[in-house]
Scaffold this active site. Structure first.
Site, PDB file in Angstrom:
ATOM      1  N   GLN A 122      -9.183  -3.739   8.124  1.00  0.00           N
ATOM      2  CA  GLN A 122      -8.225  -3.305   9.131  1.00  0.00           C
ATOM      3  C   GLN A 122      -8.709  -2.068   9.879  1.00  0.00           C
ATOM      4  O   GLN A 122      -7.911  -1.332  10.449  1.00  0.00           O
ATOM      5  CB  GLN A 122      -6.866  -3.022   8.482  1.00  0.00           C
ATOM      6  CG  GLN A 122      -6.179  -4.282   8.000  1.00  0.00           C
ATOM      7  CD  GLN A 122      -4.744  -4.008   7.594  1.00  0.00           C
ATOM      8  OE1 GLN A 122      -3.884  -3.759   8.421  1.00  0.00           O
ATOM      9  NE2 GLN A 122      -4.497  -4.052   6.291  1.00  0.00           N
TER      10      GLN A 122
ATOM     11  N   ASP B 156      -4.182   8.173   3.087  1.00  0.00           N
ATOM     12  CA  ASP B 156      -3.728   6.871   3.568  1.00  0.00           C
ATOM     13  C   ASP B 156      -4.680   6.392   4.663  1.00  0.00           C
ATOM     14  O   ASP B 156      -5.275   7.201   5.368  1.00  0.00           O
ATOM     15  CB  ASP B 156      -2.305   7.053   4.123  1.00  0.00           C
ATOM     16  CG  ASP B 156      -1.638   5.731   4.419  1.00  0.00           C
ATOM     17  OD1 ASP B 156      -2.069   4.702   3.869  1.00  0.00           O
ATOM     18  OD2 ASP B 156      -0.662   5.730   5.189  1.00  0.00           O
ATOM     19  N   GLU B 157      -4.822   5.090   4.826  1.00  0.00           N
ATOM     20  CA  GLU B 157      -5.648   4.522   5.911  1.00  0.00           C
ATOM     21  C   GLU B 157      -7.028   5.169   5.955  1.00  0.00           C
ATOM     22  O   GLU B 157      -7.509   5.566   7.022  1.00  0.00           O
ATOM     23  CB  GLU B 157      -4.962   4.708   7.270  1.00  0.00           C
ATOM     24  CG  GLU B 157      -3.548   4.169   7.339  1.00  0.00           C
ATOM     25  CD  GLU B 157      -3.485   2.681   7.660  1.00  0.00           C
ATOM     26  OE1 GLU B 157      -4.507   1.969   7.457  1.00  0.00           O
ATOM     27  OE2 GLU B 157      -2.413   2.223   8.082  1.00  0.00           O
TER      28      GLU B 157
ATOM     29  N   LYS C 214       0.798  -1.208   0.000  1.00  0.00           N
ATOM     30  CA  LYS C 214       0.000   0.000   0.000  1.00  0.00           C
ATOM     31  C   LYS C 214       0.846   1.280   0.000  1.00  0.00           C
ATOM     32  O   LYS C 214       0.646   2.171  -0.829  1.00  0.00           O
ATOM     33  CB  LYS C 214      -0.899  -0.038   1.242  1.00  0.00           C
ATOM     34  CG  LYS C 214      -1.699   1.185   1.475  1.00  0.00           C
ATOM     35  CD  LYS C 214      -2.142   1.204   2.917  1.00  0.00           C
ATOM     36  CE  LYS C 214      -0.947   1.412   3.817  1.00  0.00           C
ATOM     37  NZ  LYS C 214      -1.312   1.778   5.198  1.00  0.00           N
ATOM     38  N   THR C 215       1.801   1.329   0.910  1.00  0.00           N
ATOM     39  CA  THR C 215       2.629   2.534   1.004  1.00  0.00           C
ATOM     40  C   THR C 215       3.445   2.716  -0.263  1.00  0.00           C
ATOM     41  O   THR C 215       3.641   3.828  -0.751  1.00  0.00           O
ATOM     42  CB  THR C 215       3.569   2.443   2.217  1.00  0.00           C
ATOM     43  OG1 THR C 215       2.800   2.048   3.344  1.00  0.00           O
ATOM     44  CG2 THR C 215       4.227   3.768   2.497  1.00  0.00           C
TER      45      THR C 215
END
Length: 826
Positions: free
Chosen positions: A295, A256-257, A72-73
Site C-alpha cells: 500500500q 503507523d503506515e 491494523k489500527t
DNA sequence: GCGCGCCACTTTTTT
DNA sequence: AGTGGCGCGC
C-alpha cells in the site's frame, strides 16, 4: 542496553518486563500454553492469533506487516492499551506517530474508549505535529522564536516567488514551483544547502536559492513543513541531553503506515530510538513499525518503502508478524487484489485471506464515453439505494485523478443523488480564510512578510506593485522586515502604507486582552474583510466561511484548551476533561522538559498565546474539505484519498491505459508498480461489491481521447469477474461471452500496450452506416494538417471509428475518422 | 492602481 | 474545459 528477545508465539513473555506490575492480572493466566486470554483480558478479546501476538509482543523491535483490512489500527491501539494496562509503559513513555491528523485522532478516540485515561500528555500525533511540539519546547536550542509560524504549501510558494523576484531569478529557467519541490526534496533527504551535491550550474543556482530561502524564513520567524521535520531532527542530533532525555523517556515508539516514511522521518525515528555507536544502533526502548509495502503509494512525495528493509536490518528486528486475515471483503474481491498485486516484484510477500465466502463477482463495465460511464454509475447507484442494498454513504466512486470527478458529479447532480467530494481546497486553505489568518499572524508577528504581502492591499487600499517594490528594496538594503521598513522611512506616516501599518498596530492594541473569538471578530471587521465581501457578488459563501472561522476558533478554545497541544482531549460523560496526576503519568519532576506539553517552553514554561496556538493549529490541521458531513451521500474521491477507508460498494472508474495506470508513471517499472499498488488499494476498499469500468472515449483537457482498457484487467482472475457491458449497436461493445469479447480481451498489444489489429465489427449492423473508411494497419495516409503518416492501430467502427496514426513531424495521434480528413496514400 | 482578457497549465497529496 | 497567473490598457 538491549533487552534479550524471544518469541514464543506471541504468548506473553512477561519475564522480559522485569518486575512490572500487571494490574489486570495478565501474569496469572495466559501463558505460553495459549490459555484463552478472553476471560482474563477483555482488551484482547476477539483478536486472532497474529493480532494477539502483535499486541502482546515482548520488548524489542518489531515489524508488523499489516495487509489491507487486517485490523491494523486496532492492533496499534490495543497494543498501547495493553502496555499501559499491564504497567509495562506509562502514558508519558509512549510515542505513537501517524501521518494524518485523522489517523492520530482515530487512535486517540479508540484509546480513550478502551482505557479511562487522559490521553493528553501522551505523545500521539502526526510526525509534523510532534515535531512542532518538540520545537516549541526547545525553541531556543532549535534557534527559533517560540511563536514561529508554519508556512503551508501555498505560503511556501509565495515566499519563494518573492525571493525570486528580489534576486532577479529567471522564473522561466527556475520555476518557483520546481524550486519549492527541490527545497522540499532536499529537506526530506535531510540535506541543508551545504550538503547538496551540486555538479552543474543549475543545481548550484538552486542550492544558492535554497540558502537564501532559508535565511528569509529564519529572518521572518517562519518554518515550512519540511523544516519542522528537519529542524527537530537536528535538534535531537545535535543536543545530547535532549536526545538522551527523549530516548530514555520513550520506552515504546509505535509507527503507523511505516511504508510511507521518507528518509528524514526514518532518521528522526532513529534519533528518538537510540544512538549509533561503531556503526551499530543501540536502543533503549522498543520500536514497533506497522506497515504494508503493497500500500505504498506515496513514492512521488519521497516515501521510501526501503525503510522497511532498512528498519529490519538496522534495528536488528527480531519479531516480524504478518497480519493477513482480512475482515473486510469477500473473497472474489480479495482474490482480485491478491492476483493483481502478485504482478509486482520486490514485495515483502503477503497474501490476504478471508473466511468469508466468494461473495458477488467483480463487475466490469465498458462504456462508450466518460459521460455514459458516469450515467451508468448513477443508474447503478440509484438502483442499489432503491433496493435498499446499502445507504448512499456506503457507496464510493474512486478515480485516479481529480479531473475525472466532474462528469460523475454532474451526472449525480442531474439525477439529484446527494454526493460528497473529498479533496480540493480545505477549510483553512480557502482564500478568505488565508486572508483572515494573515491579519492574525501579523498581530503575532509583524515581521511575517508573507502575511504582510498577502493582505497589505487586500481589501484594496491603493497600495500597488510599484510601492511594494520600493518597500521591498528598502527592507532588503536595511536587512529588516517590510513592516519595519515602513516605519524606518520617514514621511511614510501619511501614506497608504503608513495607514496599513497603523491599522495593524491599532488592531493589536484593540485586541489586547480579548478572547480569541473577540480578536478574530475585531480583525475581520476592522481589516475591512467583511465589508469587502459584503459588496462582492459571490461573497456570501466567503462571509459564511469567515463566520465559520470564528466558530472554529471557539471550538479550538473549548476543545483543545489554548496553550496546550493540538490533541483532542478526552471528555467524560459530563463533558469534563479527564485528568490524571503527574505522578501516574510517570513523569520525572526533576526534568523540566519532561513536563512540557505542546506549545510550552521546556525551560521557562512559557506558552503560546491562544491566538498563536490557534494559528499553529490552522497550519497543521488544514481542516475538512466539506461542511456537509454526516449526510447520507455518495462518496467521491481519488484513490489516494480513499486509503484507510472502506465501503460496502466501490466503483473504480476510468480503468484505461494512460489514466490508470497513469501515462506519467508508465515510463519506468517503479512507476508502474506504484500504479498497481494504487489499484490494489482501490480494490481493497470494497467490502461487498466492486465495480470496475472503463470508457472508449474520454474528454481530457478539452480534447476527446480514445483509450484502451487498462492492462490491470488482464491481471485479475477471470473466475472472479463478471463482464456486464450490455450488447449495444454500433459501438464495438461486446456481450461478455461472445467470441468477439475474447478476441477483444486477448488482443495482441503493440509497443504502447495499445491493442492493435483488433477489429471490432459491431454485433448489430449500425442504423446510420458511415461509409467504410477502408483503412488498414500499416497503410500510409495523408492528413491535411499533419502531412503523411502511418496507421498504427484502428479502433471502433463506423461513426465511432478512429485510428492511431504516426506522423513523422507531429508524433503519434489518435484521429476520429468521421472528422479527420485522411486520404490513403497509394 | 485596478480590472479585464489572454495564455498556459493540467497525477496522485499530507503536513 | 476550467483555472490561475500575468500583462496590457484605462
Amino acid at each position: 542496553m538491549r533487552q534479550p528477545r524471544s518469541y514464543n508465539g506471541g504468548m506473553l513473555p512477561h519475564d522480559l518486563f522485569s518486575g512490572a506490575p500487571a494490574p489486570f492480572g495478565t501474569g496469572n493466566g495466559a501463558g505460553a500454553t495459549g490459555v484463552s486470554s478472553q476471560a482474563v483480558q477483555p482488551l484482547l478479546q476477539n483478536l486472532n492469533p497474529e493480532q494477539l501476538a502483535a499486541v502482546t509482543l515482548p520488548a524489542g523491535h518489531a515489524l508488523i506487516l499489516a495487509g489491507a483490512g487486517s485490523g491494523k489500527t486496532r492492533v496499534l491501539t490495543t497494543r498501547i492499551a495493553w502496555l499501559l494496562q499491564n504497567g509495562l509503559a506509562t502514558p508519558g513513555g509512549i510515542l505513537a506517530v501517524t501521518f494524518t491528523n485523522k489517523a492520530a485522532k482515530e487512535m486517540l478516540t479508540r484509546l480513550s474508549a478502551m482505557l479511562p485515561i487522559n490521553v493528553r500528555g501522551m505523545w500521539i500525533g502526526t510526525f509534523h505535529g510532534l515535531c512542532n511540539r518538540l520545537l516549541r519546547a526547545h525553541h531556543k536550542l532549535a534557534g527559533l522564536p517560540q511563536a514561529f509560524q508554519i508556512l503551508d504549501t501555498q505560503d511556501q510558494l509565495s515566499a519563494i516567488k518573492r525571493l525570486c523576484k528580489q534576486f532577479n531569478v529567471d522564473e522561466e529557467r527556475f520555476p518557483p514551483k520546481q524550486l519549492a519541490y527541490f527545497i522540499a526534496g532536499c529537506k526530506e533527504e535531510g540535506m541543508r544547502p551545504r550538503d547538496v551535491p551540486a555538479h552543474d550550474a543549475d543545481t548550484r543556482k538552486k542550492v544558492e536559492l535554497y540558502q537564501l530561502y532559508e535565511e528569509q524564513c529564519q529572518r521572518e520567524g517562519v518554518v515550512d513543513f519540511g523544516e519542522l521535520m528537519l529542524r527537530s531532527f537536528e535538534l535531537l542530533r545535535d543536543n545530547d541531553p535532549v536526545r538522551a532525555h527523549y530516548q530514555r523517556r520513550f520506552a515504546h515508539i509505535l509507527v503507523d503506515e511505516f511504508q510511507d516514511t521518507n528518509k528524514l522521518q526514518y532518521a528522526w525515528l532513529k534519533q528518538m530510538a537510540g544512538d549509533v555507536v561503531d556503526g551499530c544502533l543501540h536502543t533503549q526502548g522498543s520500536v514497533l513499525a506497522v506497515g504494508d509495502d503493497d500500500q505504498s503509494i506515496y513514492a512521488f512525495r519521497g516515501a521510501r518503502v526501503g525503510n522497511m528493509q532498512d528498519f529490519v536490518r538496522e534495528f536488528d528486528v527480531q519479531h516480524q508478524i504478518k497480519l493477513e486475515q482480512n475482515y473486510r471483503s469477500y473473497s472474489n474481491i480479495l482474490d482480485s487484489a491478491n492476483a493483481l498485486i502478485s504482478h509486482n516484484s520486490r514485495r515483502l510477500g503477503k497474501n490476504l485471506r478471508t473466511t468469508q465466502g466468494p461473495g458477488e463477482p467483480v463487475r466490469i463495465y465498458e462504456a462508450n464515453s466518460d459521460l455514459a460511464e458516469a450515467q451508468w454509475m448513477v443508474d447503478e447507484i440509484k438502483q442499489l439505494v432503491r433496493d435498499g442494498e446499502m445507504p448512499r454513504k456506503e457507496i464510493a466512486v474512486l478515480y485516479r485523478s481529480n479531473a475525472q470527478s466532474r462528469v460523475i458529479e454532474s451526472a449525480l447532480f442531474n439525477a439529484s443523488v446527494p454526493y460528497r467530494v473529498y479533496g480540493g481546497l480545505r477549510f483553512f486553505e480557502r482564500a478568505e480564510i488565508k486572508h483572515a489568518l494573515a491579519y492574525l499572524r501579523l498581530l503575532e508577528n509583524p515581521h511575517d512578510d508573507t502575511s504582510f504581502l498577502r493582505v497589505v492591499n487586500f481589501p484594496p487600499r491603493g497600495i500597488g506593485a510599484r510601492t511594494l517594490e520600493v518597500l521591498q528594496d528598502a527592507a532588503r538594503s536595511s536587512g529588516c522586515s517590510l513592516h519595519d521598513a515602513v516605519s524606518a522611512v520617514p514621511g511614510k506616516a501619511g501614506t497608504n502604507l503608513g495607514a496599513f501599518v497603523a491599522l495593524v498596530q491599532v488592531l493589536r492594541e484593540q485586541t489586547q486582552g480579548q478572547n480569541l473569538r473577540g480578536i478574530i471578530g475585531q480583525v475581520l471587521e476592522s481589516s475591512g474583510l467583511l465589508e469587502h465581501y459584503r459588496h462582492e457578488k459571490e461573497g456570501a459563501d466567503r462571509l459564511e466561511n469567515l463566520d465559520e472561522l470564528i466558530n472554529a476558533a471557539e471550538s479550538f478554545v473549548t476543545q483543545e484548551g489554548f496553550g496546550r497541544d493540538a490533541v483532542a482531549l478526552p471528555l467524560d460523560e459530563h463533558g469534563n476533561a479527564l485528568t490524571q496526576s503527574p505522578a501516574s503519568q510517570g513523569l520525572d519532576p526533576d526534568a523540566p522538559m519532561l513536563n512540557a506539553p505542546g506549545n510550552v517552553d521546556a525551560d521557562t514554561g512559557e506558552t503560546l498565546s491562544p491566538l498563536a496556538a490557534f494559528l499553529t493549529h490552522a497550519a497543521l490541521e488544514a481542516g475538512d474539505n466539506q461542511a456537509q458531513a454526516g449526510q447520507d451521500a455518495v462518496q467521491l474521491m481519488t484513490v489516494h484519498a480513499s486509503k484507510g477507508l472502506e465501503f460496502d460498494c466501490v466503483f473504480i472508474g476510468g480503468m484505461e491505459e494512460g489514466l490508470f495506470p497513469h501515462e506519467n508513471s508508465m515510463s519506468d517499472r517503479d512507476g508502474l508498480e506504484e500504479e498497481r499498488r494504487l489499484m490494489y488499494v482501490a480494490i481493497t476498499r470494497a467490502r461487498k461489491r466492486l465495480y470496475l469500468s472503463h470508457s472508449q472515449t474520454r474528454m481530457l483537457h478539452g480534447q476527446t481521447r480514445y483509450n484502451v482498457k487498462s492492462r490491470f484487467f488482464d491481471e485479475l482472475p477471470e473466475e472472479a469477474l463478471k463482464w456486464i457491458t450490455p450488447r449495444q449497436a454500433g459501438f464495438g461493445s461486446f456481450a461478455p461471452d461472445s467470441g468477439a469479447a475474447r478476441a477483444y480481451q486477448s488482443g495482441a498489444r503493440g509497443q504502447f500496450g495499445f491493442k492493435t489489429e483488433v477489429f471490432a465489427s459491431p454485433p448489430v449492423p449500425p442504423v446510420k452506416a458511415a461509409p467504410g473508411h477502408g483503412l488498414r494497419v500499416g497503410l500510409a495516409v495523408f492528413h491535411t494538417k499533419f502531412g503523411e503518416g502511418k496507421v498504427l492501430a484502428i479502433e471502433g467502427a463506423d461513426a465511432d471509428a478512429r485510428a492511431q496514426v504516426h506522423f513523422p513531424r507531429h508524433g503519434t495521434k489518435w484521429l476520429a475518422l468521421s472528422v479527420a480528413k485522411l486520404t490513403i496514400v497509394e
